[in-house]
Scaffold this active site. Structure first.
Site, PDB file in Angstrom:
ATOM      1  N   TYR A 132     -11.726  15.740 -27.965  1.00  0.00           N
ATOM      2  CA  TYR A 132     -10.972  14.746 -27.183  1.00  0.00           C
ATOM      3  C   TYR A 132      -9.726  14.295 -27.948  1.00  0.00           C
ATOM      4  O   TYR A 132      -8.627  14.210 -27.392  1.00  0.00           O
ATOM      5  CB  TYR A 132     -11.914  13.564 -26.939  1.00  0.00           C
ATOM      6  CG  TYR A 132     -11.344  12.370 -26.221  1.00  0.00           C
ATOM      7  CD1 TYR A 132     -11.227  12.350 -24.837  1.00  0.00           C
ATOM      8  CD2 TYR A 132     -10.986  11.215 -26.937  1.00  0.00           C
ATOM      9  CE1 TYR A 132     -10.750  11.226 -24.179  1.00  0.00           C
ATOM     10  CE2 TYR A 132     -10.508  10.087 -26.284  1.00  0.00           C
ATOM     11  CZ  TYR A 132     -10.394  10.098 -24.908  1.00  0.00           C
ATOM     12  OH  TYR A 132      -9.921   8.972 -24.250  1.00  0.00           O
ATOM     13  N   ASP A 168     -23.972   4.993 -35.310  1.00  0.00           N
ATOM     14  CA  ASP A 168     -23.058   3.861 -35.125  1.00  0.00           C
ATOM     15  C   ASP A 168     -21.647   4.317 -34.737  1.00  0.00           C
ATOM     16  O   ASP A 168     -20.871   3.537 -34.201  1.00  0.00           O
ATOM     17  CB  ASP A 168     -22.929   3.074 -36.444  1.00  0.00           C
ATOM     18  CG  ASP A 168     -23.868   1.874 -36.473  1.00  0.00           C
ATOM     19  OD1 ASP A 168     -24.380   1.491 -35.410  1.00  0.00           O
ATOM     20  OD2 ASP A 168     -24.070   1.324 -37.568  1.00  0.00           O
TER      21      ASP A 168
HETATM   22  P1  NDP Z   1     -12.830   7.087 -15.760  1.00  0.00           P
HETATM   23  O1  NDP Z   1     -13.854   8.077 -16.175  1.00  0.00           O
HETATM   24  O2  NDP Z   1     -13.266   5.772 -15.224  1.00  0.00           O
HETATM   25  O3  NDP Z   1     -11.856   7.761 -14.701  1.00  0.00           O
HETATM   26  C1  NDP Z   1     -11.409   9.050 -14.894  1.00  0.00           C
HETATM   27  C2  NDP Z   1     -10.466   9.354 -13.776  1.00  0.00           C
HETATM   28  O4  NDP Z   1      -9.957  10.683 -13.955  1.00  0.00           O
HETATM   29  C3  NDP Z   1     -11.112   9.314 -12.393  1.00  0.00           C
HETATM   30  O5  NDP Z   1     -10.186   8.805 -11.462  1.00  0.00           O
HETATM   31  C4  NDP Z   1     -11.396  10.782 -12.120  1.00  0.00           C
HETATM   32  O6  NDP Z   1     -11.463  11.084 -10.736  1.00  0.00           O
HETATM   33  C5  NDP Z   1     -10.178  11.414 -12.757  1.00  0.00           C
HETATM   34  N1  NDP Z   1     -10.403  12.813 -13.098  1.00  0.00           N
HETATM   35  C6  NDP Z   1     -11.319  13.302 -13.972  1.00  0.00           C
HETATM   36  N2  NDP Z   1     -11.270  14.654 -13.992  1.00  0.00           N
HETATM   37  C7  NDP Z   1     -10.294  15.011 -13.108  1.00  0.00           C
HETATM   38  C8  NDP Z   1      -9.775  16.252 -12.674  1.00  0.00           C
HETATM   39  N3  NDP Z   1     -10.236  17.408 -13.170  1.00  0.00           N
HETATM   40  N4  NDP Z   1      -8.774  16.251 -11.759  1.00  0.00           N
HETATM   41  C9  NDP Z   1      -8.303  15.090 -11.245  1.00  0.00           C
HETATM   42  N5  NDP Z   1      -8.747  13.880 -11.627  1.00  0.00           N
HETATM   43  C10 NDP Z   1      -9.737  13.841 -12.540  1.00  0.00           C
HETATM   44  O7  NDP Z   1     -11.861   6.904 -17.014  1.00  0.00           O
HETATM   45  P2  NDP Z   1     -11.089   5.606 -17.541  1.00  0.00           P
HETATM   46  O8  NDP Z   1     -10.503   4.879 -16.394  1.00  0.00           O
HETATM   47  O9  NDP Z   1     -11.981   4.932 -18.494  1.00  0.00           O
HETATM   48  O10 NDP Z   1      -9.936   6.296 -18.420  1.00  0.00           O
HETATM   49  C11 NDP Z   1      -8.608   6.450 -17.937  1.00  0.00           C
HETATM   50  C12 NDP Z   1      -7.723   6.848 -19.105  1.00  0.00           C
HETATM   51  O11 NDP Z   1      -7.810   5.875 -20.134  1.00  0.00           O
HETATM   52  C13 NDP Z   1      -8.104   8.187 -19.742  1.00  0.00           C
HETATM   53  O12 NDP Z   1      -6.941   8.919 -20.024  1.00  0.00           O
HETATM   54  C14 NDP Z   1      -8.811   7.792 -21.031  1.00  0.00           C
HETATM   55  O13 NDP Z   1      -8.680   8.766 -22.009  1.00  0.00           O
HETATM   56  C15 NDP Z   1      -8.070   6.520 -21.386  1.00  0.00           C
HETATM   57  N6  NDP Z   1      -8.794   5.580 -22.238  1.00  0.00           N
HETATM   58  C16 NDP Z   1      -9.985   5.034 -21.831  1.00  0.00           C
HETATM   59  C17 NDP Z   1     -10.637   4.132 -22.643  1.00  0.00           C
HETATM   60  C18 NDP Z   1     -11.899   3.472 -22.212  1.00  0.00           C
HETATM   61  O14 NDP Z   1     -12.428   2.643 -22.989  1.00  0.00           O
HETATM   62  N7  NDP Z   1     -12.447   3.748 -21.044  1.00  0.00           N
HETATM   63  C19 NDP Z   1     -10.093   3.742 -23.961  1.00  0.00           C
HETATM   64  C20 NDP Z   1      -8.824   4.346 -24.257  1.00  0.00           C
HETATM   65  C21 NDP Z   1      -8.215   5.235 -23.429  1.00  0.00           C
HETATM   66  P3  NDP Z   1     -12.887  10.980  -9.925  1.00  0.00           P
HETATM   67  O15 NDP Z   1     -13.177   9.515  -9.767  1.00  0.00           O
HETATM   68  O16 NDP Z   1     -12.619  11.638  -8.627  1.00  0.00           O
HETATM   69  O17 NDP Z   1     -13.901  11.693 -10.767  1.00  0.00           O
END
Ligand code: NDP
Length: 321
Positions: free
Chosen positions: A143, A277
């Protein structure tokens, strides 16, 4: 935001996830954002790992601005067991989205990194200049390297094509619409789910690990407001950390106890010390953000957690878990 043929179209990839849904709620509740058309995508609108599907989305939506959040995301245990998929799927999505932003002349692209991609062996606090200063923690190297390449490519696209691409670096996000899977999710939604089950079944609330690691958490609503500000007003290729200040860092134990209180759980809280952890800490500096947005008020964590817990309880049957 400047306009193309009178229209500003902001497209958010990953619009159905934790972060994307928070941006949607922010845009819906903010009169200032009504000058643009906002389009929120989920994987159902097209698989961003697929170049043709990505092009079809850009052809249809014709975005002038893009917030790229879509990613394969997971907690420590998912990251450890699926390193190849975390690398490949994120590389494919990022490559397709960036290249389409170039081809379709998107005026601004904001992509998303994470504080967990920083070097494992480093000095604290980490800041935006230190992303590439050493190897990431082994547990999430797939990642981390995929995410690091976004920063590299933002500069390359700027140098070669003059593209206005940048990135944000959130710390751990929490809020409604999270993935509450106990095995595959992040620490906060996992703990909320476990506390819910402990309360329902009259069993102890089990916290994996010692509870001692330190983390900064940002409420998704705060992050959404800051991200839209970045899209509108932050004009540098260099990434910007979106985080609460260092002094707001908390232990996992603090978080577990706040969740216990928010869920009104009265039973035993147990720490399973034989479970991993992860990194002890990854304290991030929010100095750059604080310099640009000294006025910004972060949601207190107990208040944000209460909202996340209430949302989970109200949506238990249908939410991701
Ligand atoms: P989620 O898992 O909640 O959401 C992921 C999103 O990406 C969903 O809308 C999903 O669509 C979409 N997605 C996944 N695979 C595909 C694909 N192959 N094609 C099109 N869309 C896709 O993630 P978060 O909201 O937590 O994360 C959003 C961003 O924030 C990411 O880039 C992550 O790396 C970053 N981030 C997150 C953190 C956290 O604590 N959560 C911390 C720091 C950064 P669907 O709903 O249809 O599956």
């Amino acid at each position: 935001m400047s306009e193309t043929n009178g229209k500003v179209v902001c497209m958010v990839t990953g619009g159905s996830g934790l972060y994307g849904m928070a941006i949607r709620a922010h845009v819906d509740s903010s009169a200032e954002e009504k000058d643009a058309t906002w389009v929120f995508l989920s994987s159902k609108d097209g698989d961003l790992r697929d170049r043709k599907a990505t092009e079809a989305i850009f052809e249809r939506v014709r975005p002038t601005h893009v917030i790229h959040l879509a990613a394969m995301v997971g907690g420590l245990f998912a990251n450890m067991s699926k390193k190849v998929e975390f690398y490949r799927e994120n590389m494919l999505m990022n490559d397709n989205v960036m290249e389409c932003c170039r081809i379709y002349k998107v005026q601004k692209l904001v992509s998303c990194l994470s504080t967990c991609i920083f070097p494992d062996k480093t000095t604290y606090p980490i800041d935006e200049t230190m992303i590439h200063d050493g190897a990431p923690h082994l547990s999430n190297e797939g990642y981390a390297y995929a995410k690091r390449m976004i920063d590299v490519m933002n500069r390359c696209y700027k140098d070669e094509y003059g593209c206005n691409f940048t990135s944000v670096i959130p710390t751990n996000i929490y809020g409604p619409h999270d993935n509450y899977s106990i095995q595959g999710g992040h620490v906060v939604p996992g703990l909320i789910h476990k506390c819910y089950l402990a309360k329902k079944n009259g069993t102890p609330f089990e916290v994996w690990g010692t509870g001692s690691p330190l983390r900064q958490f940002i409420y998704s609503g705060d992050l959404a407001a800051l991200t839209v500000w970045v899209l509108r007003s932050y004009d540098s290729t260099d990434p910007i950390i979106l985080s609460v200040p260092e002094e707001k860092e908390v232990t996992i134990k603090d978080v577990a106890l706040m969740i216990r209180d928010a869920m009104e759980f009265k039973g035993e809280v147990k720490f399973l010390t034989d479970k991993a952890d992860g990194q002890y800490k990854k304290t991030a500096s929010n100095e750059k953000l604080a310099g640009l947005r000294p006025d910004f008020q972060f949601t207190p964590m107990a208040e944000g957690l209460k909202k996340a817990c209430d949302w989970f309880c109200a949506n238990y049957e249908t939410c991701r878990k």
